[in-house]
Write a protein that holds these residues in place. Structure first.
Motif, short mmCIF file in Angstrom:
data_model
loop_
_atom_site.label_atom_id
_atom_site.label_comp_id
_atom_site.label_asym_id
_atom_site.label_seq_id
_atom_site.Cartn_x
_atom_site.Cartn_y
_atom_site.Cartn_z
N GLU A 144 55.36 27.56 -8.68
CA GLU A 144 56.63 27.88 -7.79
C GLU A 144 56.16 29.09 -6.93
O GLU A 144 57.33 29.02 -5.86
N LEU A 145 55.47 29.68 -6.86
CA LEU A 145 54.98 30.74 -6.19
C LEU A 145 54.04 30.25 -4.84
O LEU A 145 53.94 30.71 -3.63
N ARG A 146 53.70 28.95 -4.87
CA ARG A 146 52.74 28.32 -3.76
C ARG A 146 53.75 27.85 -2.62
O ARG A 146 54.90 27.32 -2.86
N PRO A 147 53.16 27.94 -1.41
CA PRO A 147 52.11 28.60 -1.14
C PRO A 147 52.25 30.21 -0.81
O PRO A 147 53.13 30.59 -0.02
N TYR A 148 51.53 31.18 -1.58
CA TYR A 148 51.60 32.40 -1.46
C TYR A 148 50.70 33.01 -0.62
O TYR A 148 49.46 33.25 -1.05
N LEU A 149 50.93 32.90 0.71
CA LEU A 149 49.83 33.59 1.52
C LEU A 149 50.34 34.44 2.62
O LEU A 149 51.31 34.13 3.32
N ASP A 150 50.19 35.79 2.11
CA ASP A 150 50.96 36.99 2.60
C ASP A 150 50.46 37.59 3.72
O ASP A 150 49.42 36.80 4.56
N LYS A 151 50.80 38.40 4.45
CA LYS A 151 50.28 38.96 5.69
C LYS A 151 48.70 39.18 5.96
O LYS A 151 48.12 38.74 6.79
N LYS A 152 48.25 39.70 4.67
CA LYS A 152 46.66 40.18 4.51
C LYS A 152 46.06 38.84 4.63
O LYS A 152 44.98 38.73 5.37
N THR A 153 46.46 37.88 4.16
CA THR A 153 45.62 36.62 4.14
C THR A 153 45.91 36.03 5.76
O THR A 153 44.80 35.30 6.17
N LEU A 154 46.95 36.10 6.08
CA LEU A 154 47.00 35.52 7.58
C LEU A 154 46.37 36.11 8.50
O LEU A 154 45.83 35.73 9.57
N ASP A 155 46.15 37.47 8.21
CA ASP A 155 45.30 38.31 9.29
C ASP A 155 43.88 37.85 9.15
O ASP A 155 43.10 37.70 10.33
N GLY A 156 43.41 37.50 7.93
CA GLY A 156 42.15 36.91 7.83
C GLY A 156 42.10 35.58 8.31
O GLY A 156 40.94 35.18 8.88
N ALA A 157 43.30 34.75 8.30
CA ALA A 157 43.03 33.44 9.04
C ALA A 157 42.72 33.50 10.51
O ALA A 157 42.18 32.96 11.12
N LYS A 158 43.74 34.39 11.05
CA LYS A 158 43.50 34.86 12.82
C LYS A 158 42.13 35.08 13.03
O LYS A 158 41.47 34.57 13.88
N LYS A 159 41.49 35.76 12.00
CA LYS A 159 40.23 36.40 12.24
C LYS A 159 39.04 35.09 12.48
O LYS A 159 37.90 35.31 13.03
N ILE A 160 39.37 34.04 11.79
CA ILE A 160 38.39 33.04 11.76
C ILE A 160 39.01 31.68 12.35
O ILE A 160 38.40 30.79 12.17
N GLY A 161 39.92 31.99 13.06
CA GLY A 161 40.49 31.06 13.94
C GLY A 161 41.32 29.75 13.24
O GLY A 161 41.41 28.75 13.46
N LEU A 162 41.65 30.12 12.06
CA LEU A 162 42.71 29.25 11.30
C LEU A 162 44.25 29.47 11.61
O LEU A 162 44.37 30.47 12.09
N PRO A 163 44.95 28.45 11.22
CA PRO A 163 46.39 28.84 11.76
C PRO A 163 47.03 29.94 10.78
O PRO A 163 46.51 30.07 9.64
N ALA A 164 48.08 30.61 11.26
CA ALA A 164 48.45 31.89 10.96
C ALA A 164 49.81 31.61 10.51
O ALA A 164 50.64 32.53 10.18
N GLU A 165 50.32 30.41 10.11
CA GLU A 165 51.58 30.23 9.40
C GLU A 165 51.30 29.47 8.04
O GLU A 165 50.42 28.70 7.97
N PRO A 166 51.91 30.21 6.97
CA PRO A 166 51.40 29.81 5.71
C PRO A 166 51.43 28.20 5.27
O PRO A 166 50.48 27.78 4.89
N ASP A 167 52.53 27.45 5.81
CA ASP A 167 52.68 26.07 5.33
C ASP A 167 51.38 25.22 5.98
O ASP A 167 50.93 24.30 5.38
N ARG A 168 51.15 25.71 7.42
CA ARG A 168 50.11 25.02 7.93
C ARG A 168 48.56 25.33 7.52
O ARG A 168 47.91 24.15 7.20
N LEU A 169 48.58 26.65 6.99
CA LEU A 169 47.28 26.90 6.35
C LEU A 169 47.42 26.36 5.05
O LEU A 169 46.33 25.93 4.81
N ALA A 170 48.24 26.37 4.33
CA ALA A 170 48.11 25.84 2.88
C ALA A 170 47.77 24.23 2.87
O ALA A 170 47.18 23.67 2.04
N GLY A 171 48.14 23.78 3.94
CA GLY A 171 47.76 22.11 4.08
C GLY A 171 46.28 21.83 4.30
O GLY A 171 45.93 20.85 4.43
N LEU A 172 45.56 22.96 4.66
CA LEU A 172 44.09 22.77 4.86
C LEU A 172 43.18 22.73 3.61
O LEU A 172 42.03 22.54 3.53
#
Length: 201
Positions: A144-172
């Motif tokens: 029930e916590l999924r997708p738990y992708l907080d600011k720290k994870t989204l910062d990491g996503a930005k650094k490597i060119g991945l989407p910085a929106e939790p739902d889009r990121l989780a879909g990968l």
């Protein structure tokens, strides 16, 4: 997606796995995750916090943590070189174990279904950072916590060119791999060389 595969290959070990915790929806492993999250919350290197969690394995239930003396806890933290905060953390771990026993009968599963982050923040040393760490890892066993992708994870996503929106990121990635994805993204957010290695893989 190649970037996600490279990310999981290079950095996709959860912090619980690194600390030797086989996570399950059971009181003891969830308590060990709470301890790990408390240790990781402090301004100290993650590897040191993980080693400290391993040293505290012998006190892997709230009752065992309380049965250990304050000095036992300090010594365990010291063996892992968790030294700047060893005394205050030893106190916080004892107080947290007492709180868990008093409020939830020693079983963190009793906070499920409510405001998990708010309940976690009642524990000593568990501010927003610690609550995020716990939830990122616990989504492995609390779907029930999924997708738990907080600011720290989204910062990491930005650094490597991945989407910085939790739902889009989780879909990968597969739902079962979300905790690994979250841990890997935290690592790249903290390590420029690792981020570069993932981008160029």
């Amino acid at each position: 997606m190649d970037t996600v595969r490279a990310l999981l290959d290079k950095a996709g070990t959860t912090y619980a796995e690194q600390a030797g915790i086989t996570l399950a929806d059971k009181p003891a492993p969830l308590y060990r995750l709470l301890v790990l999250s408390t240790l990781l919350s402090t301004r100290i290197k993650a590897d040191i916090a993980v080693e400290a969690a391993k040293e505290l394995k012998r006190y892997g239930t709230p009752k065992k943590m309380l049965d250990a003396s304050w000095q036992d806890r300090v010594d365990a933290l010291g063996r892992a070189h968790y030294v700047r905060y060893d005394e205050s953390t030893a106190t916080a771990l004892g107080d947290g174990a007492q709180l868990l026993l008093d409020e939830h009968g020693g079983d963190l599963r009793k906070i499920r279904g409510g405001d998990v982050r708010a309940e976690l923040r009642k524990f000593p040393r568990m501010g927003p950072v610690g609550a995020d760490i716990f939830c990122r890892e616990a989504q492995a066993v609390w779907p029930e916590l999924r997708p738990y992708l907080d600011k720290k994870t989204l910062d990491g996503a930005k650094k490597i060119g991945l989407p910085a929106e939790p739902d889009r990121l989780a879909g990968l990635t597969a739902k079962k791999d979300l905790p690994r994805l979250a841990a890997a993204l935290v690592r790249v957010s903290l390590d420029r060389k690792l981020a570069d290695a993932v981008r160029t893989a």
